[in-house]
Design a protein around this motif. Structure first.
Motif, PDB file in Angstrom:
ATOM      1  N   ARG A  85      34.899 -14.126  51.529  1.00  0.00           N
ATOM      2  CA  ARG A  85      34.014 -15.229  50.898  1.00  0.00           C
ATOM      3  C   ARG A  85      33.413 -15.243  49.812  1.00  0.00           C
ATOM      4  N   LEU A  86      32.651 -14.347  49.538  1.00  0.00           N
ATOM      5  CA  LEU A  86      30.922 -14.600  48.261  1.00  0.00           C
ATOM      6  C   LEU A  86      32.065 -14.638  47.326  1.00  0.00           C
ATOM      7  N   GLN A  87      33.654 -14.791  46.884  1.00  0.00           N
ATOM      8  CA  GLN A  87      34.301 -15.606  45.948  1.00  0.00           C
ATOM      9  C   GLN A  87      34.934 -16.406  45.566  1.00  0.00           C
ATOM     10  N   SER A  88      35.281 -16.874  47.218  1.00  0.00           N
ATOM     11  CA  SER A  88      35.581 -18.206  47.264  1.00  0.00           C
ATOM     12  C   SER A  88      34.032 -19.008  47.306  1.00  0.00           C
ATOM     13  N   ASP A  92      33.757 -22.558  43.914  1.00  0.00           N
ATOM     14  CA  ASP A  92      33.564 -23.543  44.764  1.00  0.00           C
ATOM     15  C   ASP A  92      32.204 -24.556  44.205  1.00  0.00           C
ATOM     16  N   ALA A  93      31.353 -23.248  44.121  1.00  0.00           N
ATOM     17  CA  ALA A  93      29.984 -23.696  43.058  1.00  0.00           C
ATOM     18  C   ALA A  93      30.147 -24.760  42.190  1.00  0.00           C
ATOM     19  N   SER A  94      31.130 -24.887  41.767  1.00  0.00           N
ATOM     20  CA  SER A  94      31.299 -25.642  40.878  1.00  0.00           C
ATOM     21  C   SER A  94      31.719 -27.043  41.256  1.00  0.00           C
ATOM     22  N   ASP A  95      31.792 -27.072  42.799  1.00  0.00           N
ATOM     23  CA  ASP A  95      32.219 -28.807  42.999  1.00  0.00           C
ATOM     24  C   ASP A  95      30.457 -29.327  43.668  1.00  0.00           C
ATOM     25  N   TRP A  96      30.125 -28.226  44.139  1.00  0.00           N
ATOM     26  CA  TRP A  96      28.637 -29.305  44.604  1.00  0.00           C
ATOM     27  C   TRP A  96      27.836 -29.395  44.261  1.00  0.00           C
ATOM     28  N   PRO A  97      27.535 -30.933  44.754  1.00  0.00           N
ATOM     29  CA  PRO A  97      26.483 -31.707  44.253  1.00  0.00           C
ATOM     30  C   PRO A  97      25.172 -31.154  44.731  1.00  0.00           C
ATOM     31  N   LEU A  98      24.554 -31.580  43.119  1.00  0.00           N
ATOM     32  CA  LEU A  98      23.052 -31.429  42.324  1.00  0.00           C
ATOM     33  C   LEU A  98      22.468 -31.917  43.469  1.00  0.00           C
ATOM     34  N   ARG A  99      20.992 -31.942  43.336  1.00  0.00           N
ATOM     35  CA  ARG A  99      19.847 -32.855  43.917  1.00  0.00           C
ATOM     36  C   ARG A  99      19.832 -33.913  42.852  1.00  0.00           C
ATOM     37  N   GLU A 100      19.339 -35.358  43.803  1.00  0.00           N
ATOM     38  CA  GLU A 100      19.208 -36.126  42.522  1.00  0.00           C
ATOM     39  C   GLU A 100      17.750 -36.227  41.963  1.00  0.00           C
ATOM     40  N   ILE A 190      20.253 -22.396  45.286  1.00  0.00           N
ATOM     41  CA  ILE A 190      20.923 -23.329  46.119  1.00  0.00           C
ATOM     42  C   ILE A 190      19.850 -24.166  46.956  1.00  0.00           C
ATOM     43  N   GLU A 191      19.201 -24.044  47.262  1.00  0.00           N
ATOM     44  CA  GLU A 191      17.593 -24.821  48.152  1.00  0.00           C
ATOM     45  C   GLU A 191      16.963 -25.475  46.754  1.00  0.00           C
ATOM     46  N   ALA A 192      16.762 -25.145  45.749  1.00  0.00           N
ATOM     47  CA  ALA A 192      16.137 -25.385  44.806  1.00  0.00           C
ATOM     48  C   ALA A 192      17.153 -26.848  43.066  1.00  0.00           C
ATOM     49  N   TYR A 193      18.036 -26.698  43.692  1.00  0.00           N
ATOM     50  CA  TYR A 193      18.907 -27.262  43.302  1.00  0.00           C
ATOM     51  C   TYR A 193      20.040 -27.957  43.634  1.00  0.00           C
ATOM     52  N   PHE A 194      20.623 -28.082  44.016  1.00  0.00           N
ATOM     53  CA  PHE A 194      21.729 -27.842  45.057  1.00  0.00           C
ATOM     54  C   PHE A 194      20.832 -29.274  46.474  1.00  0.00           C
ATOM     55  N   ASP A 195      21.635 -29.890  47.131  1.00  0.00           N
ATOM     56  CA  ASP A 195      21.245 -31.004  47.628  1.00  0.00           C
ATOM     57  C   ASP A 195      21.900 -30.525  48.821  1.00  0.00           C
ATOM     58  N   THR A 196      21.264 -30.024  49.753  1.00  0.00           N
ATOM     59  CA  THR A 196      21.604 -29.253  50.413  1.00  0.00           C
ATOM     60  C   THR A 196      21.938 -30.478  52.095  1.00  0.00           C
ATOM     61  N   GLY A 197      22.340 -31.686  51.713  1.00  0.00           N
ATOM     62  CA  GLY A 197      22.353 -32.560  52.697  1.00  0.00           C
ATOM     63  C   GLY A 197      24.133 -32.068  53.207  1.00  0.00           C
ATOM     64  N   ALA A 204      27.804 -23.525  52.662  1.00  0.00           N
ATOM     65  CA  ALA A 204      27.544 -22.318  51.958  1.00  0.00           C
ATOM     66  C   ALA A 204      26.323 -21.357  52.434  1.00  0.00           C
ATOM     67  N   LEU A 205      25.281 -22.302  52.585  1.00  0.00           N
ATOM     68  CA  LEU A 205      23.948 -21.112  52.604  1.00  0.00           C
ATOM     69  C   LEU A 205      24.288 -20.958  54.174  1.00  0.00           C
ATOM     70  N   ALA A 206      24.939 -21.473  54.515  1.00  0.00           N
ATOM     71  CA  ALA A 206      25.098 -20.879  55.758  1.00  0.00           C
ATOM     72  C   ALA A 206      25.783 -19.215  56.296  1.00  0.00           C
ATOM     73  N   SER A 207      26.603 -19.794  55.510  1.00  0.00           N
ATOM     74  CA  SER A 207      27.859 -18.629  55.355  1.00  0.00           C
ATOM     75  C   SER A 207      26.415 -17.374  54.565  1.00  0.00           C
ATOM     76  N   LEU A 208      26.283 -17.652  53.613  1.00  0.00           N
ATOM     77  CA  LEU A 208      25.247 -16.661  52.634  1.00  0.00           C
ATOM     78  C   LEU A 208      24.199 -15.689  53.972  1.00  0.00           C
ATOM     79  N   LYS A 209      23.790 -16.865  54.216  1.00  0.00           N
ATOM     80  CA  LYS A 209      22.753 -15.811  55.264  1.00  0.00           C
ATOM     81  C   LYS A 209      23.737 -15.329  56.852  1.00  0.00           C
TER      82      LYS A 209
END
Length: 277
Positions: A85-88, A92-100, A190-197, A204-209
């Motif tokens: 799960r952590l490896q996945s 995948d982190a490269s494809d996550w959208p950043l905050r506008e 993730i919460e500071a720089y990625f689009d959590t919406g 990803a946030l739910a999986s980490l928690k």
């Protein structure tokens, strides 16, 4: 049973198999830290020793039972599943959208003043509209999003990947402090720089928690005692067949009378014609 083996040979064969499984169990405990595979190998070794019917290995079976109890007491944790799960997530982190990012300058348009108002009301409404377009109220709880260029965005993604990999290795090494710290930093990034919406980021946030709530299994118990006892018992067993075999007899020397002496007869044969002459 193995065809062509007598009872004693079959017993030795089974004890050799048991030793093989004990070595596998210890290798799994040291290298992969997997209690389930180690316990399975110990159980197979115990079955082979039971089938051998040799009472001299009863102490080995007793030690195996103790080690199985210690392995069963460990919490059931899917180490491989958490590692995957952590490896996945790191992949995948490269494809996550950043905050506008917020624009450098922002000025809302002034609302038009209604013509139906009187002169004084129109004057007050105009002032409110003008000052309202200059002064805005910003919520203090809103996340502060920094202006990031392409290089900084790439650095954020790589930092997140590094934290996820550190967490993965820390979990494999039962380092609870490092594991928790790496997961915390990953969640913060993730919460500071990625689009959590976005669905992928929220997942990803739910999986980490969920991973962070997993109880660390702790260090593997020592299961080398049964292997040491089996190796000690195997040495005298291996020496028994050699001691039972009689010593090979040396070939008997040939009788002295049986040895011919051709050199002594040759002169007599040569002298016989000379006497007749």
């Amino acid at each position: 049973s193995v065809p062509g083996l007598n009872q004693r040979s079959r017993s030795e064969w089974l004890k050799t198999e048991a030793l093989y499984y004990l070595r596998i169990a210890n290798a799994q405990a040291l290298l992969t830290q997997d209690p389930d595979i180690a316990a399975s190998a110990l159980q197979l070794a115990d079955e082979k020793l039971m089938q051998s019917g040799d009472p001299r290995v009863s102490n080995v079976r007793r030690q195996i039972a103790t080690e199985l109890t210690a392995l069963d007491a460990m919490p059931a944790v899917d180490r491989a599943g958490i590692s995957f799960r952590l490896q996945s997530l790191a992949v995948d982190a490269s494809d996550w959208p950043l905050r506008e990012t917020t624009p450098d300058k922002f000025r809302p348009e002034a609302e038009p003043v209604t013509a139906e108002l009187g002169p004084w009301e129109r004057f007050v409404a105009t002032l409110k509209s003008v000052f309202g377009s200059i002064v805005t109220i910003k919520e203090a709880d809103a996340p502060q999003v920094a202006q990031l260029d392409a290089a900084q965005q790439a650095m954020v993604v790589e930092s997140l990947k590094a934290e996820l990999q550190v967490a993965r290795l820390a979990f494999a090494r039962d380092n609870q402090a490092l594991f928790s710290a790496s997961i915390d930093r990953a969640v913060m990034l993730i919460e500071a720089y990625f689009d959590t919406g976005a669905a992928a980021v929220a997942g990803a946030l739910a999986s980490l928690k969920d991973v962070q709530s997993v109880e660390m299994p702790g260090a593997m118990p020592d299961i080398s005692g049964s292997l040491a006892l089996m190796l000690a018992a195997a040495e005298p067993m291996a020496a028994e067949p050699a001691a039972a075999e009689p010593a090979a007899a040396e070939p008997a020397a040939a009788p002295q009378s049986a040895i011919s002496e051709p050199a002594a007869t040759e002169p007599d044969q040569a002298a016989a014609p000379a006497e007749g002459e």
